[in-house]
Write an enzyme that holds these catalytic residues in place. Structure first.
Site, mmCIF file in Angstrom:
data_model
loop_
_atom_site.group_PDB
_atom_site.id
_atom_site.type_symbol
_atom_site.label_atom_id
_atom_site.label_comp_id
_atom_site.label_asym_id
_atom_site.label_seq_id
_atom_site.Cartn_x
_atom_site.Cartn_y
_atom_site.Cartn_z
ATOM 1 N N ASN A 84 0.803 -1.232 0.000
ATOM 2 C CA ASN A 84 0.000 0.000 0.000
ATOM 3 C C ASN A 84 0.827 1.269 0.000
ATOM 4 O O ASN A 84 0.286 2.360 -0.134
ATOM 5 C CB ASN A 84 -0.989 -0.020 1.168
ATOM 6 C CG ASN A 84 -2.111 -1.029 0.915
ATOM 7 O OD1 ASN A 84 -2.223 -1.572 -0.194
ATOM 8 N ND2 ASN A 84 -2.902 -1.284 1.924
ATOM 9 N N ARG B 205 -17.006 1.532 -2.042
ATOM 10 C CA ARG B 205 -15.713 2.200 -2.241
ATOM 11 C C ARG B 205 -15.775 3.266 -3.340
ATOM 12 O O ARG B 205 -15.083 3.214 -4.338
ATOM 13 C CB ARG B 205 -14.635 1.150 -2.519
ATOM 14 C CG ARG B 205 -14.580 0.176 -1.356
ATOM 15 C CD ARG B 205 -13.440 -0.756 -1.389
ATOM 16 N NE ARG B 205 -12.160 -0.088 -1.217
ATOM 17 C CZ ARG B 205 -11.014 -0.750 -1.348
ATOM 18 N NH1 ARG B 205 -11.033 -2.027 -1.667
ATOM 19 N NH2 ARG B 205 -9.859 -0.117 -1.199
HETATM 20 C C1 EPZ Z 1 -6.717 2.073 1.248
HETATM 21 O O1 EPZ Z 1 -7.903 1.924 0.487
HETATM 22 C C2 EPZ Z 1 -6.025 0.717 1.226
HETATM 23 N N1 EPZ Z 1 -5.677 0.368 -0.144
HETATM 24 C C3 EPZ Z 1 -6.956 -0.345 1.822
HETATM 25 O O2 EPZ Z 1 -6.227 -1.575 1.865
HETATM 26 C C4 EPZ Z 1 -7.309 0.066 3.258
HETATM 27 O O3 EPZ Z 1 -8.223 -0.867 3.784
HETATM 28 C C5 EPZ Z 1 -7.926 1.469 3.259
HETATM 29 O O4 EPZ Z 1 -7.017 2.403 2.620
HETATM 30 C C6 EPZ Z 1 -8.217 1.973 4.669
HETATM 31 O O5 EPZ Z 1 -7.041 1.967 5.427
HETATM 32 C C7 EPZ Z 1 -4.532 0.856 -0.677
HETATM 33 O O6 EPZ Z 1 -3.809 1.614 -0.049
HETATM 34 C C8 EPZ Z 1 -4.205 0.439 -2.088
HETATM 35 P P1 EPZ Z 1 -10.125 4.967 1.891
HETATM 36 P P2 EPZ Z 1 -8.747 3.240 0.057
HETATM 37 O O7 EPZ Z 1 -10.209 5.913 0.733
HETATM 38 O O8 EPZ Z 1 -7.803 4.334 -0.320
HETATM 39 C C9 EPZ Z 1 -14.851 5.561 1.922
HETATM 40 C C10 EPZ Z 1 -5.838 -3.846 1.547
HETATM 41 O O9 EPZ Z 1 -6.369 -4.835 2.091
HETATM 42 N N2 EPZ Z 1 -14.587 6.526 0.827
HETATM 43 O O10 EPZ Z 1 -9.475 5.425 3.145
HETATM 44 O O11 EPZ Z 1 -9.774 2.835 -0.912
HETATM 45 C C11 EPZ Z 1 -14.625 4.149 1.430
HETATM 46 O O12 EPZ Z 1 -15.790 3.670 0.802
HETATM 47 C C12 EPZ Z 1 -6.702 -2.692 1.089
HETATM 48 O O13 EPZ Z 1 -4.604 -3.702 1.362
HETATM 49 C C13 EPZ Z 1 -15.635 7.266 0.309
HETATM 50 O O14 EPZ Z 1 -16.779 7.146 0.746
HETATM 51 O O15 EPZ Z 1 -9.430 3.604 1.461
HETATM 52 C C14 EPZ Z 1 -14.314 3.403 2.700
HETATM 53 O O16 EPZ Z 1 -15.530 3.053 3.341
HETATM 54 C C15 EPZ Z 1 -8.190 -2.975 1.276
HETATM 55 N N3 EPZ Z 1 -15.393 8.145 -0.709
HETATM 56 C C16 EPZ Z 1 -13.568 4.438 3.538
HETATM 57 O O17 EPZ Z 1 -13.901 5.716 2.979
HETATM 58 C C17 EPZ Z 1 -14.128 8.312 -1.224
HETATM 59 O O18 EPZ Z 1 -13.962 9.149 -2.146
HETATM 60 C C18 EPZ Z 1 -12.060 4.255 3.514
HETATM 61 O O19 EPZ Z 1 -11.624 4.461 2.196
HETATM 62 C C19 EPZ Z 1 -13.074 7.553 -0.678
HETATM 63 C C20 EPZ Z 1 -13.318 6.675 0.347
#
Ligand code: EPZ
Length: 417
Positions: free
Chosen positions: A23, A121
């Protein structure tokens, strides 16, 4: 498709070397289009998602080589600005090319990443923030069409500390005109690693690792060399492997500082974790006792360790609970753990675990990356044989997991399904 076949009940003993962070590597590699010169990366893990990222960089026009753990990227004068659906659907993190393409080319056409097993997501927070910097988006035929003149610095307050949103904006702001302030930014260590990489390329960034990051745009970024940080989630996963098998492991290259919440919870459950000259030593300090866990943005307990600690809770004395506050559907591993004899009930975002004194091997199905890790951990402790199907999920984020586990005494083989 491959499966993993595990004959459980063997305590793990020996040393495991932690690989580079998936990540951190994904955004750091996808930042390459921002650079005017060649880039050399070290400690890059050999994972499915990394190969997918390099394929995306090639589609965008950059040439790449990947030897052992080193990646070389040669810049392109003109970039193709489209990330196709066929690739994005296999890896949502492809959306992280949006910021760099807009910053460098003023154009981007990126397939809208669909949902995935753990949740919808969306990327609304990325788009709203980029619009504040002057980007204009159309959503058509499943693609995000983005255009802008030179992005302008803005004061952005995220509704939620989104990891990907913070990364996209961090990259976009590096070449913008003027100052960008990201408030309620994500504080994950992978964000800091990305910021340090961008600074090594000449970016002007401060505050990374806190919830307020300031970026002063520059005219261009030069090439350079960078070593990816170790993977804290892989390290946490092997901590659980040592504890669940009642083994004694040394983790080499373990990012202990970035695992405070995980270490604190494991110690509370009776897992001994100590720094030694050879690495971080993990073994039980007492009988395993259950605990309560809530996943939170960093520095809280990471959602990416939720499935793994649930596996450990299944064999700990007493009852424990998990509250998954980050993703709306991250309990796909529960029904598979129940097939192994675990006692777990789910109600909304809460899971309740009643420890049992044994799990019994059975065929199970992986559904997403961390769920598959949880099933491997349970299989290592279960009596008898556990066969885990669809391990392509596991290969996305764990480098040679069955090789590393067999190297410390696990009876585990990869076979064709
Ligand atoms: C990153 O995902 C990681 N992936 C995920 O790891 C990790 O679980 C996550 O961060 C939380 O720590 C990578 O780094 C490649 P977020 P990301 O944007 O960026 C909502 C693994 O197992 N959200 O912080 O997608 C979203 O739906 C993976 O290695 C919105 O609503 O995480 C989620 O519920 C899985 N709108 C929450 O926020 C947006 O525009 C967290 O998402 C963006 C996010």
């Amino acid at each position: 498709m491959d499966k993993l076949v595990i004959r459980g009940g063997k305590p793990l003993h020996g040393t495991v070397r932690i690989s580079g962070s998936k990540n951190a590597a994904l955004p750091i590699l996808l930042a390459a289009p921002l650079a005017d010169g060649p880039l050399e990366y070290a400690n890059v893990p050999r994972l499915r998602d990394i190969f997918t990222t390099l394929k995306l960089l090639n589609i965008l026009g950059l040439s790449t080589t990947f030897e052992q753990d080193r990646v070389l990227v040669t810049p392109a004068s003109v970039l193709n600005h489209e990330a196709p659906y066929d690739l994005v659907k296999t890896m949502r993190a492809s959306v992280l090319c949006l910021g760099p393409l807009l910053a460098r080319q003023g154009r981007a056409r990126v397939a809208l990443p669909g949902g995935c097993a753990i949740g919808a997501r969306p990327v609304n927070l990325h788009l709203t923030a980029l619009e504040k910097m002057g980007a204009v988006f159309d959503l058509e035929e499943g693609y995000i069409e983005g255009r802008c003149d030179r992005l302008k610095g803005a004061h952005i307050i995220f509704d939620f500390p989104t990891v990907g949103g913070t990364e996209n904006l961090l990259m976009a702001a590096c070449l913008a005109e003027g100052r960008t302030i990201l408030e309620n930014a994500a504080r994950e260590p992978e964000i800091s690693d990305l910021a340090e990489f961008l600074i090594a390329m000449g970016a002007k960034i401060s505050g990374h690792g806190t919830s307020i990051i300031t970026i002063d745009g520059v005219a261009s970024l030069h090439g350079g060399r960078y070593a990816i940080m170790p993977d804290r989630i892989e390290a946490g996963t092997y901590m659980v492997a040592a504890a669940i098998t009642d083994g004694d492991l040394i983790l080499e290259n373990c990012p202990l500082r970035e695992l405070d919440a995980v270490v604190s919870k494991l110690r509370e459950m009776g897992v001994g974790i100590e720094e030694t000259p050879a690495g971080v030593r993990i073994r039980r300090s007492s009988e395993l006792v259950n605990a309560d866990v809530a996943t939170l943005p960093y520095p809280g307990f990471p959602t990416d360790m939720q499935a793994q600690i649930m596996a450990l809770m299944c064999l700990a004395r007493g009852a424990g609970s998990i509250k998954e506050t980050i993703f709306e559907n991250r309990y796909m591993h529960v029904q598979e753990l129940v097939r192994l004899g675990a006692r777990i009930t789910v109600s909304g975002q809460n899971a309740f675990v009643h420890g049992t004194d044994r799990l019994i091997g059975a065929p199970v199905m992986a559904s997403d990356l961390r769920a598959s890790a949880s099933l491997v951990l349970a299989g290592l402790a279960a009596r008898g044989t556990t066969a885990i199907q669809r391990v392509y999920h596991l290969d996305r984020g764990y480098e040679s997991m069955e090789v590393k586990l067999a190297g410390v005494g696990a009876d585990i083989v990869r076979a064709r399904e």
